[in-house]
Design a protein around this motif. Structure first.
Motif, PDB file in Angstrom:
ATOM      1  N   GLU A   1     -67.872-114.194   9.051  1.00  0.00           N
ATOM      2  CA  GLU A   1     -68.014-113.652  10.322  1.00  0.00           C
ATOM      3  C   GLU A   1     -68.641-114.300  11.322  1.00  0.00           C
ATOM      4  O   GLU A   1     -69.740-115.085  10.922  1.00  0.00           O
ATOM      5  CB  GLU A   1     -68.829-112.369  10.132  1.00  0.00           C
ATOM      6  CG  GLU A   1     -68.076-111.246   9.492  1.00  0.00           C
ATOM      7  CD  GLU A   1     -67.027-110.571  10.327  1.00  0.00           C
ATOM      8  OE1 GLU A   1     -66.783-110.926  11.497  1.00  0.00           O
ATOM      9  OE2 GLU A   1     -66.133-109.861   9.677  1.00  0.00           O
ATOM     10  N   GLY A   2     -68.156-114.330  12.717  1.00  0.00           N
ATOM     11  CA  GLY A   2     -68.998-115.194  13.578  1.00  0.00           C
ATOM     12  C   GLY A   2     -68.377-116.554  13.764  1.00  0.00           C
ATOM     13  O   GLY A   2     -68.861-117.226  14.793  1.00  0.00           O
ATOM     14  N   MET A   3     -67.599-116.918  12.612  1.00  0.00           N
ATOM     15  CA  MET A   3     -67.074-118.378  12.744  1.00  0.00           C
ATOM     16  C   MET A   3     -65.732-118.326  13.533  1.00  0.00           C
ATOM     17  O   MET A   3     -64.993-117.382  13.878  1.00  0.00           O
ATOM     18  CB  MET A   3     -66.667-119.055  11.549  1.00  0.00           C
ATOM     19  CG  MET A   3     -67.905-118.995  10.641  1.00  0.00           C
ATOM     20  SD  MET A   3     -69.142-120.214  11.309  1.00  0.00           S
ATOM     21  CE  MET A   3     -68.299-121.723  11.113  1.00  0.00           C
ATOM     22  N   PRO A   4     -65.303-119.404  14.100  1.00  0.00           N
ATOM     23  CA  PRO A   4     -63.913-119.633  14.871  1.00  0.00           C
ATOM     24  C   PRO A   4     -62.802-119.077  13.949  1.00  0.00           C
ATOM     25  O   PRO A   4     -62.627-119.310  12.695  1.00  0.00           O
ATOM     26  CB  PRO A   4     -63.704-120.886  15.384  1.00  0.00           C
ATOM     27  CG  PRO A   4     -65.022-121.614  14.948  1.00  0.00           C
ATOM     28  CD  PRO A   4     -65.824-120.695  13.927  1.00  0.00           C
ATOM     29  N   ALA A   5     -61.775-118.314  14.596  1.00  0.00           N
ATOM     30  CA  ALA A   5     -60.708-117.743  13.823  1.00  0.00           C
ATOM     31  C   ALA A   5     -59.668-118.706  14.011  1.00  0.00           C
ATOM     32  O   ALA A   5     -58.843-119.252  14.882  1.00  0.00           O
ATOM     33  CB  ALA A   5     -59.982-116.514  14.663  1.00  0.00           C
ATOM     34  N   ASN A   6     -59.552-120.038  12.848  1.00  0.00           N
ATOM     35  CA  ASN A   6     -58.674-120.822  12.923  1.00  0.00           C
ATOM     36  C   ASN A   6     -57.998-121.294  11.885  1.00  0.00           C
ATOM     37  O   ASN A   6     -57.541-122.413  11.434  1.00  0.00           O
ATOM     38  CB  ASN A   6     -59.620-122.210  13.270  1.00  0.00           C
ATOM     39  CG  ASN A   6     -60.817-122.423  12.476  1.00  0.00           C
ATOM     40  OD1 ASN A   6     -60.911-121.861  11.377  1.00  0.00           O
ATOM     41  ND2 ASN A   6     -61.751-123.334  12.648  1.00  0.00           N
ATOM     42  N   ILE A   7     -58.044-120.418  10.714  1.00  0.00           N
ATOM     43  CA  ILE A   7     -57.181-120.404   9.528  1.00  0.00           C
ATOM     44  C   ILE A   7     -56.030-119.528   9.489  1.00  0.00           C
ATOM     45  O   ILE A   7     -56.096-118.464   9.449  1.00  0.00           O
ATOM     46  CB  ILE A   7     -58.314-119.828   8.289  1.00  0.00           C
ATOM     47  CG1 ILE A   7     -59.609-120.754   8.281  1.00  0.00           C
ATOM     48  CG2 ILE A   7     -57.629-120.075   6.950  1.00  0.00           C
ATOM     49  CD1 ILE A   7     -60.791-120.267   7.375  1.00  0.00           C
ATOM     50  N   PRO A   8     -54.870-120.209   9.435  1.00  0.00           N
ATOM     51  CA  PRO A   8     -53.477-119.741   9.294  1.00  0.00           C
ATOM     52  C   PRO A   8     -52.996-119.532   7.888  1.00  0.00           C
ATOM     53  O   PRO A   8     -53.557-120.084   7.019  1.00  0.00           O
ATOM     54  CB  PRO A   8     -52.281-120.351   9.913  1.00  0.00           C
ATOM     55  CG  PRO A   8     -53.015-122.072   9.859  1.00  0.00           C
ATOM     56  CD  PRO A   8     -54.862-121.615   9.433  1.00  0.00           C
ATOM     57  N   VAL A   9     -52.332-118.418   7.425  1.00  0.00           N
ATOM     58  CA  VAL A   9     -52.042-118.240   6.108  1.00  0.00           C
ATOM     59  C   VAL A   9     -50.295-119.037   6.682  1.00  0.00           C
ATOM     60  O   VAL A   9     -49.536-118.578   7.457  1.00  0.00           O
ATOM     61  CB  VAL A   9     -51.621-116.880   6.004  1.00  0.00           C
ATOM     62  CG1 VAL A   9     -50.704-116.679   4.580  1.00  0.00           C
ATOM     63  CG2 VAL A   9     -52.746-116.150   5.695  1.00  0.00           C
ATOM     64  N   CYS A  10     -49.946-119.827   5.655  1.00  0.00           N
ATOM     65  CA  CYS A  10     -48.763-120.559   5.627  1.00  0.00           C
ATOM     66  C   CYS A  10     -47.794-120.103   4.725  1.00  0.00           C
ATOM     67  O   CYS A  10     -48.065-119.455   3.788  1.00  0.00           O
ATOM     68  CB  CYS A  10     -49.306-122.077   5.478  1.00  0.00           C
ATOM     69  SG  CYS A  10     -50.444-122.715   6.522  1.00  0.00           S
ATOM     70  N   GLY A  11     -46.575-120.513   4.825  1.00  0.00           N
ATOM     71  CA  GLY A  11     -45.509-120.039   3.782  1.00  0.00           C
ATOM     72  C   GLY A  11     -44.361-121.028   3.390  1.00  0.00           C
ATOM     73  O   GLY A  11     -44.150-121.714   4.322  1.00  0.00           O
ATOM     74  N   THR A  12     -43.848-120.641   2.256  1.00  0.00           N
ATOM     75  CA  THR A  12     -42.705-121.279   1.795  1.00  0.00           C
ATOM     76  C   THR A  12     -41.868-120.354   1.361  1.00  0.00           C
ATOM     77  O   THR A  12     -42.319-119.183   1.207  1.00  0.00           O
ATOM     78  CB  THR A  12     -42.865-122.585   0.723  1.00  0.00           C
ATOM     79  OG1 THR A  12     -43.333-121.898  -0.389  1.00  0.00           O
ATOM     80  CG2 THR A  12     -43.905-123.487   1.247  1.00  0.00           C
ATOM     81  N   ARG A  13     -40.680-120.792   0.889  1.00  0.00           N
ATOM     82  CA  ARG A  13     -39.639-119.662   0.248  1.00  0.00           C
ATOM     83  C   ARG A  13     -40.520-119.010  -1.210  1.00  0.00           C
ATOM     84  O   ARG A  13     -40.319-117.823  -1.314  1.00  0.00           O
ATOM     85  CB  ARG A  13     -38.422-120.321  -0.145  1.00  0.00           C
ATOM     86  CG  ARG A  13     -37.586-119.301  -0.915  1.00  0.00           C
ATOM     87  CD  ARG A  13     -36.496-120.091  -1.489  1.00  0.00           C
ATOM     88  NE  ARG A  13     -36.663-121.174  -2.559  1.00  0.00           N
ATOM     89  CZ  ARG A  13     -35.713-122.085  -3.036  1.00  0.00           C
ATOM     90  NH1 ARG A  13     -34.592-122.071  -2.712  1.00  0.00           N
ATOM     91  NH2 ARG A  13     -36.209-122.690  -3.815  1.00  0.00           N
ATOM     92  N   ASP A  14     -41.209-119.770  -1.785  1.00  0.00           N
ATOM     93  CA  ASP A  14     -41.785-119.524  -3.036  1.00  0.00           C
ATOM     94  C   ASP A  14     -43.103-119.007  -3.054  1.00  0.00           C
ATOM     95  O   ASP A  14     -43.776-118.482  -3.922  1.00  0.00           O
ATOM     96  CB  ASP A  14     -41.812-120.603  -4.092  1.00  0.00           C
ATOM     97  CG  ASP A  14     -40.404-121.125  -4.112  1.00  0.00           C
ATOM     98  OD1 ASP A  14     -39.429-120.406  -4.388  1.00  0.00           O
ATOM     99  OD2 ASP A  14     -40.265-122.585  -4.025  1.00  0.00           O
ATOM    100  N   ALA A  15     -44.005-119.359  -2.110  1.00  0.00           N
ATOM    101  CA  ALA A  15     -45.392-118.943  -2.060  1.00  0.00           C
ATOM    102  C   ALA A  15     -45.973-118.838  -0.692  1.00  0.00           C
ATOM    103  O   ALA A  15     -45.513-119.390   0.425  1.00  0.00           O
ATOM    104  CB  ALA A  15     -46.309-120.062  -2.852  1.00  0.00           C
ATOM    105  N   VAL A  16     -47.109-118.396  -0.474  1.00  0.00           N
ATOM    106  CA  VAL A  16     -47.994-118.326   0.834  1.00  0.00           C
ATOM    107  C   VAL A  16     -49.405-119.020   0.366  1.00  0.00           C
ATOM    108  O   VAL A  16     -49.798-119.305  -0.743  1.00  0.00           O
ATOM    109  CB  VAL A  16     -48.415-116.919   1.207  1.00  0.00           C
ATOM    110  CG1 VAL A  16     -47.249-116.302   1.654  1.00  0.00           C
ATOM    111  CG2 VAL A  16     -49.185-116.283   0.149  1.00  0.00           C
TER     112      VAL A  16
END
Length: 231
Positions: free
Chosen positions: A64-79
């Motif tokens: 909390e309070g940190m920048p929102a800079n982390i995406p969830v990435c994906g492939t066919r098999d995993a996130v």
């Protein structure tokens, strides 16, 4: 930083917590013991996750309070996502995870073990996923309680299950046992690490019972190999 639960149950537990003697430190200090599970190399998993195809609508904060800079990435098999690791000590009270060692302790986990009791953060490697929101809904990507994950830190790989759900805007949390197995200081007050942890969660692959470690490691190793080859 972990976010305290706002449920009435958690508040009641806090009020009932036994008082500590002045100056007493009831925590059990323990050096982490690190090792890799299986034969899939951390370097290969990190290379496979170097490129991100974002599947989340937005991005998460590490705290909390940190920048929102982390995406969830994906492939066919995993996130997968790359974040910090905050210590989750929630679940069944143990010597190292309880109301005295962890000021934010909750005696419940989102997903129980097969006998209905909460998971044990001290003994079971598990990770935490954010609660469903407009940023990302893990359920839409084949992820839920018992989903198999590979957690990578430096040259170490630890297989875990999805065992708890956290705040909607924050990502990057795992159990005491996960941290310790990766060589990360696991104290819930001042342990964890600020960066460089990669969480890979395999789609549509769940362990039943959720506490079956042998099945988690065997399934995780098999899925990690498939993830690397794309088959």
């Amino acid at each position: 930083m972990r976010v305290p639960s706002l449920t009435l149950a958690a508040a009641g537990m806090a009020l009932l917590a036994p008082a500590m003697l002045p100056g007493a430190d009831l925590r059990v200090h323990e050096e982490p013991v690190a090792w890799s599970e299986g034969t899939v190399r951390a370097a290969d998993l990190l290379a496979r996750t170097r490129t991100c195809v974002q599947v989340s609508r937005g991005r998460y904060r590490s705290d909390e309070g940190m920048p929102a800079n982390i995406p969830v990435c994906g492939t066919r098999d995993a996130v997968f996502w790359k974040a910090d690791l905050d210590i989750d000590c929630d679940g069944r009270p143990t010597a190292r995870c309880n109301r005295r060692t962890d000021p934010l302790f909750s005696g419940a986990t989102a997903f129980p073990q097969s006998d209905g009791r909460p998971l044990s953060a001290e003994s079971l490697p598990y990770i935490v996923v954010p609660a469903p929101s407009r940023i990302w809904n893990h359920r839409d990507h084949g992820v839920g309680g018992g989903s198999v994950a590979a957690v990578v830190y430096r040259d170490r790989v630890r297989y875990a299950v999805v065992g708890d759900v956290g705040p909607r805007r924050v990502i990057g949390e795992a159990s005491y046992a996960t941290a310790r197995g990766l060589g990360i200081v696991a104290d819930p007050r001042d342990g964890g690490t600020a960066k460089d942890v990669t969480y890979i969660v395999f789609r549509d692959a769940r362990i039943k019972p959720i506490e079956d470690r042998a099945a988690t490691v065997a399934t995780g190793e098999r899925l990690a190999r498939m993830f690397l080859t794309g088959k």
